[in-house]
Enzyme design. Structure first.
Site, PDB file in Angstrom:
ATOM      1  N   TYR A   1      -4.463   4.133   9.991  1.00 37.82           N
ATOM      2  CA  TYR A   1      -4.975   4.494  10.971  1.00 37.82           C
ATOM      3  C   TYR A   1      -5.973   5.044  11.878  1.00 37.82           C
ATOM      4  O   TYR A   1      -6.257   4.546  12.893  1.00 37.82           O
ATOM      5  CB  TYR A   1      -3.509   6.316  10.486  1.00 37.82           C
ATOM      6  CG  TYR A   1      -3.480   6.213  11.713  1.00 37.82           C
ATOM      7  CD1 TYR A   1      -1.993   6.372  12.229  1.00 37.82           C
ATOM      8  CD2 TYR A   1      -3.806   7.097  12.650  1.00 37.82           C
ATOM      9  CE1 TYR A   1      -0.694   6.986  12.663  1.00 37.82           C
ATOM     10  CE2 TYR A   1      -3.379   7.314  13.646  1.00 37.82           C
ATOM     11  CZ  TYR A   1      -1.791   7.188  13.844  1.00 37.82           C
ATOM     12  OH  TYR A   1      -0.628   7.748  14.869  1.00 37.82           O
TER      13      TYR A   1
ATOM     14  N   ASP B   1       1.368  -1.000   0.170  1.00 39.60           N
ATOM     15  CA  ASP B   1      -0.187   0.499  -0.268  1.00 39.60           C
ATOM     16  C   ASP B   1       0.896   1.583   0.360  1.00 39.60           C
ATOM     17  O   ASP B   1       0.378   2.509  -0.537  1.00 39.60           O
ATOM     18  CB  ASP B   1      -0.643   0.291   1.377  1.00 39.60           C
ATOM     19  CG  ASP B   1      -1.979  -0.936   1.037  1.00 39.60           C
ATOM     20  OD1 ASP B   1      -2.662  -1.109   0.001  1.00 39.60           O
ATOM     21  OD2 ASP B   1      -2.659  -1.670   2.114  1.00 39.60           O
TER      22      ASP B   1
ATOM     23  N   LYS C   1      -9.205   3.100  12.104  1.00 47.32           N
ATOM     24  CA  LYS C   1      -8.910   2.355  12.301  1.00 47.32           C
ATOM     25  C   LYS C   1      -8.468   1.888  13.503  1.00 47.32           C
ATOM     26  O   LYS C   1      -9.193   1.632  14.760  1.00 47.32           O
ATOM     27  CB  LYS C   1      -9.011   0.463  11.145  1.00 47.32           C
ATOM     28  CG  LYS C   1      -9.715  -0.453  12.128  1.00 47.32           C
ATOM     29  CD  LYS C   1      -9.490  -1.636  11.136  1.00 47.32           C
ATOM     30  CE  LYS C   1     -10.165  -3.008  11.289  1.00 47.32           C
ATOM     31  NZ  LYS C   1      -9.195  -2.932  12.980  1.00 47.32           N
ATOM     32  N   SER C   2      -6.918   2.481  13.496  1.00 50.04           N
ATOM     33  CA  SER C   2      -6.251   2.231  14.840  1.00 50.04           C
ATOM     34  C   SER C   2      -7.159   3.035  16.008  1.00 50.04           C
ATOM     35  O   SER C   2      -6.466   2.584  16.706  1.00 50.04           O
ATOM     36  CB  SER C   2      -4.741   2.133  14.537  1.00 50.04           C
ATOM     37  OG  SER C   2      -4.219   1.954  13.709  1.00 50.04           O
TER      38      SER C   2
HETATM   39  P1  NAD Z   1       3.444   1.635   5.549  1.00 47.95           P
HETATM   40  O1  NAD Z   1       3.327   1.821   3.760  1.00 47.95           O
HETATM   41  O2  NAD Z   1       4.275   0.133   5.584  1.00 47.95           O
HETATM   42  O3  NAD Z   1       1.757   0.906   5.108  1.00 47.95           O
HETATM   43  C1  NAD Z   1       1.658   0.425   6.852  1.00 47.95           C
HETATM   44  C2  NAD Z   1       0.751  -0.282   6.600  1.00 47.95           C
HETATM   45  O4  NAD Z   1      -0.545   0.211   6.969  1.00 47.95           O
HETATM   46  C3  NAD Z   1       0.775  -1.883   5.817  1.00 47.95           C
HETATM   47  O5  NAD Z   1       0.577  -2.718   6.921  1.00 47.95           O
HETATM   48  C4  NAD Z   1      -0.023  -1.077   5.580  1.00 47.95           C
HETATM   49  O6  NAD Z   1      -1.051  -2.117   4.085  1.00 47.95           O
HETATM   50  C5  NAD Z   1      -1.249  -0.167   5.628  1.00 47.95           C
HETATM   51  N1  NAD Z   1      -2.167   0.414   4.995  1.00 47.95           N
HETATM   52  C6  NAD Z   1      -1.851   0.911   4.377  1.00 47.95           C
HETATM   53  N2  NAD Z   1      -2.391   2.021   3.570  1.00 47.95           N
HETATM   54  C7  NAD Z   1      -4.233   1.244   4.134  1.00 47.95           C
HETATM   55  C8  NAD Z   1      -5.371   1.031   3.521  1.00 47.95           C
HETATM   56  N3  NAD Z   1      -5.595   2.576   3.385  1.00 47.95           N
HETATM   57  N4  NAD Z   1      -6.368   0.461   4.803  1.00 47.95           N
HETATM   58  C9  NAD Z   1      -5.289  -0.509   5.512  1.00 47.95           C
HETATM   59  N5  NAD Z   1      -4.619  -0.935   5.590  1.00 47.95           N
HETATM   60  C10 NAD Z   1      -3.568   0.119   5.053  1.00 47.95           C
HETATM   61  O7  NAD Z   1       3.581   2.701   6.347  1.00 47.95           O
HETATM   62  P2  NAD Z   1       4.093   4.269   6.015  1.00 47.95           P
HETATM   63  O8  NAD Z   1       4.345   4.137   4.753  1.00 47.95           O
HETATM   64  O9  NAD Z   1       4.874   4.524   6.733  1.00 47.95           O
HETATM   65  O10 NAD Z   1       1.840   4.904   5.854  1.00 47.95           O
HETATM   66  C11 NAD Z   1       1.727   4.269   5.332  1.00 47.95           C
HETATM   67  C12 NAD Z   1       0.133   4.447   5.656  1.00 47.95           C
HETATM   68  O11 NAD Z   1       0.733   3.559   6.916  1.00 47.95           O
HETATM   69  C13 NAD Z   1      -0.880   5.530   6.495  1.00 47.95           C
HETATM   70  O12 NAD Z   1      -1.295   6.449   5.280  1.00 47.95           O
HETATM   71  C14 NAD Z   1      -1.441   5.458   7.453  1.00 47.95           C
HETATM   72  O13 NAD Z   1      -2.362   5.495   7.583  1.00 47.95           O
HETATM   73  C15 NAD Z   1      -0.476   3.869   8.271  1.00 47.95           C
HETATM   74  N6  NAD Z   1       0.168   3.880   8.843  1.00 47.95           N
HETATM   75  C16 NAD Z   1      -0.854   3.565  10.336  1.00 47.95           C
HETATM   76  C17 NAD Z   1      -0.201   3.227  11.823  1.00 47.95           C
HETATM   77  C18 NAD Z   1      -1.818   2.975  12.227  1.00 47.95           C
HETATM   78  O14 NAD Z   1      -2.399   2.123  12.184  1.00 47.95           O
HETATM   79  N7  NAD Z   1      -1.431   3.070  13.740  1.00 47.95           N
HETATM   80  C19 NAD Z   1       0.956   4.139  12.489  1.00 47.95           C
HETATM   81  C20 NAD Z   1       1.630   4.629  11.061  1.00 47.95           C
HETATM   82  C21 NAD Z   1       1.231   4.267   9.615  1.00 47.95           C
END
Ligand code: NAD
Length: 265
Positions: free
Chosen positions: A162, A45, A164-165
């Site tokens: 994010y 993603d 969802k978390s």
């Molecule tokens: P990354 O690209 O490694 O993604 C981190 C995780 O988020 C991966 O498992 C990816 O598959 C998942 N992800 C990304 N977009 C998603 C979506 N629309 N639905 C479900 N899962 C999704 O990390 P990065 O490049 O640092 O950040 C990209 C995205 O990661 C951010 O936009 C954010 O939404 C997400 N993220 C989530 C958290 C959290 O949930 N606590 C923390 C940091 C980043």
């Protein structure tokens, strides 16, 4: 047809990208980053988000499709073992175009400079060293005074990331709405926030006006801007969308089930 392949740096992704490129060339397709019709991402993603940001000034005429080389992603629904099948679909060009809503992020800095961003997942305004204080306005009227770590505005397709978390709702991307979530809000006898997810329709504007400090972090998907002196940020659903090339049915709730509950068709 002109196609661009954007891959991450992992060996497996590079290998799949090479294989894809040679099959597309054999089929007479031009590979070019100059105004492509289709962008194919190879990775996860994060790779898809990077490709979106690279080409976000050409959204009107570009479609995107993603191949995953790790676990199934939300934007990357083709497996790396399905390259031949995908090439066949691309050549036959039998597809539906699905539009996902985007978030328009208008940041006004204390200097008066205004910057516009588009987000596919979410945008965060936060403060790490100390509590963030901010007024939250909806359509120009004060809604609440926030104290906590920060606030997140997400798109429907970003609702599974994010947001969802933070306990936000999952939203089918066919709905053009944005979601507001609070990060660790302080709620006691003195400070009060709504402490629930808000889902706002298109055309409503949510404004965040943080207390004057110069150490804010603004994120737009996987991009981060540190030490920002933000005066205000206006968020709303954009009139632009991202076009996803769908060569087979996309079932959002099945994807949710497979990602978070059980992997079964
Ligand atoms: P990354 O690209 O490694 O993604 C981190 C995780 O988020 C991966 O498992 C990816 O598959 C998942 N992800 C990304 N977009 C998603 C979506 N629309 N639905 C479900 N899962 C999704 O990390 P990065 O490049 O640092 O950040 C990209 C995205 O990661 C951010 O936009 C954010 O939404 C997400 N993220 C989530 C958290 C959290 O949930 N606590 C923390 C940091 C980043």
């Amino acid at each position: 047809m002109k196609i661009w392949i954007q891959s991450n740096t992992k060996n497996i992704s590079q290998k799949v990208a090479k294989q894809l490129q040679s099959k597309l060339l054999q089929a007479g397709i031009t590979i070019s980053a100059n105004r492509p019709d289709l962008v194919v991402t190879v990775g996860g993603d994060g790779t898809f988000l990077s490709a979106f940001h690279r080409f976000n000034d050409q959204l009107e005429h570009i479609e995107f499709v993603g191949i995953h080389t790790g676990h199934l992603g939300f934007y990357t629904d083709w497996q790396d073992s399905e390259v031949d099948n995908l090439v066949e679909h691309i050549v036959n060009n039998q597809k539906k175009t699905i539009c996902f809503p985007l978030l328009d992020v208008k940041v006004t800095f204390k200097s008066g400079v205004v910057s516009h961003f588009l987000s596919l997942n979410e945008s965060i305004l936060k403060r790490v060293s100390q509590t963030m204080r901010a007024d939250i306005l909806i359509d120009g009227r004060r809604f609440e005074r926030f104290r906590g770590d920060g606030v997140v505005l997400s798109t429907p397709s970003g609702s599974t990331a994010y947001s969802k978390s933070l306990g936000g709702a999952l939203i089918d991307p066919s709905l053009a709405v944005m979601q507001f979530n609070e990060m660790a809000p302080i709620n006691n006898r003195v400070y009060r926030t709504v402490n629930s997810s808000l889902i706002l329709p298109k055309e409503q504007v949510l404004t965040v006006m943080p207390a004057p400090q110069s150490d804010y972090i603004v994120t737009i998907d996987n991009l981060s801007y540190d030490h920002c002196s933000v005066q205000k940020i206006d968020y709303q659903i954009s009139c632009e969308t991202i076009n996803i090339a769908s060569y087979r049915p996309k079932r959002f709730w099945l994807r949710v089930r497979n990602a978070f509950l059980v992997d079964e068709n």
